[in-house]
Design a protein around this motif. Sequence first.
Motif, PDB file in Angstrom:
ATOM      1  N   ASP A  53       0.820  -1.219   0.000  1.00  0.00           N
ATOM      2  CA  ASP A  53       0.000   0.000   0.000  1.00  0.00           C
ATOM      3  C   ASP A  53       0.852   1.268   0.000  1.00  0.00           C
ATOM      4  OD1 ASP A  53       0.888  -0.338   2.612  1.00  0.00           O
ATOM      5  OD2 ASP A  53      -1.040   0.143   3.538  1.00  0.00           O
ATOM      6  N   LYS A  54       2.122   1.162   0.379  1.00  0.00           N
ATOM      7  CA  LYS A  54       3.006   2.334   0.369  1.00  0.00           C
ATOM      8  C   LYS A  54       4.098   2.246  -0.707  1.00  0.00           C
ATOM      9  CE  LYS A  54       2.420   3.653   5.222  1.00  0.00           C
ATOM     10  NZ  LYS A  54       0.995   3.531   5.060  1.00  0.00           N
ATOM     11  N   ASN A  79       5.326  -1.417   4.625  1.00  0.00           N
ATOM     12  CA  ASN A  79       3.923  -1.270   4.224  1.00  0.00           C
ATOM     13  C   ASN A  79       3.011  -1.594   5.396  1.00  0.00           C
ATOM     14  OD1 ASN A  79       3.804  -0.867   1.134  1.00  0.00           O
ATOM     15  ND2 ASN A  79       5.324  -2.490   1.380  1.00  0.00           N
ATOM     16  N   LYS A  80       1.781  -1.086   5.330  1.00  0.00           N
ATOM     17  CA  LYS A  80       0.775  -1.494   6.308  1.00  0.00           C
ATOM     18  C   LYS A  80       0.187  -2.832   5.887  1.00  0.00           C
ATOM     19  CE  LYS A  80      -1.063   2.665   8.562  1.00  0.00           C
ATOM     20  NZ  LYS A  80       0.056   2.692   9.466  1.00  0.00           N
ATOM     21  N   LYS A  81      -0.017  -2.987   4.564  1.00  0.00           N
ATOM     22  CA  LYS A  81      -0.493  -4.274   4.058  1.00  0.00           C
ATOM     23  C   LYS A  81       0.008  -4.501   2.639  1.00  0.00           C
ATOM     24  CE  LYS A  81      -4.865  -3.785   2.186  1.00  0.00           C
ATOM     25  NZ  LYS A  81      -6.187  -4.069   2.001  1.00  0.00           N
ATOM     26  N   SER A  83      -0.714  -7.288  -0.853  1.00  0.00           N
ATOM     27  CA  SER A  83      -1.623  -8.294  -1.408  1.00  0.00           C
ATOM     28  C   SER A  83      -1.070  -8.776  -2.741  1.00  0.00           C
ATOM     29  CB  SER A  83      -3.026  -7.717  -1.580  1.00  0.00           C
ATOM     30  OG  SER A  83      -2.973  -6.553  -2.388  1.00  0.00           O
TER      31      SER A  83
END
Length: 160
Positions: A53-54, A79-81, A83
């Motif tokens: 996400d970043k 990153n926070k997450k 995928s």
Amino acid sequence: MAKKVKIKKTLVEQILTKAGIDHTGIQINALEGELPPEYDRKQIFKTLALLGDKTGPIIGIVPITEHLAEKKLAKVSGNKKVSMIPQKDLEKTTGYIHGANNPVGIRQKHNYPIFIDKTALDLEQMIVSAGEVGHSIIIDPQDLVNFVKADFADILEESK
């Protein structure tokens, strides 16, 4: 006199040869079928492409016998997450189709962060894709990390 069949080197093998990185090209499709007895499944690593996400695209490399821990990869990559990149977007993101992603080829084209699970440190040699389905390379994990500017990290799911 029998003619020796010369197997054409993949682009990845050509890149490593030109750079003087010791490796061996082999023809196996690690995703399906039996392995020749001289190879251990724990030596074979899959190259996974994810989106942070970043950071945007990020590469995680784990043994084919294990699962990537997305939370751990997110944390080590800032990153926070993260995928998985949808299969339809894979080739335009990495330059490779499913089953052919490899750290050497991806590093040549992109500056994505690459993380290899630290279990590779326990191996003298690891096997990763050579950029074409059915083609792989055997390489020293430290040589691979140095060449693709990757980091070793704990990115495996805990066994239940």
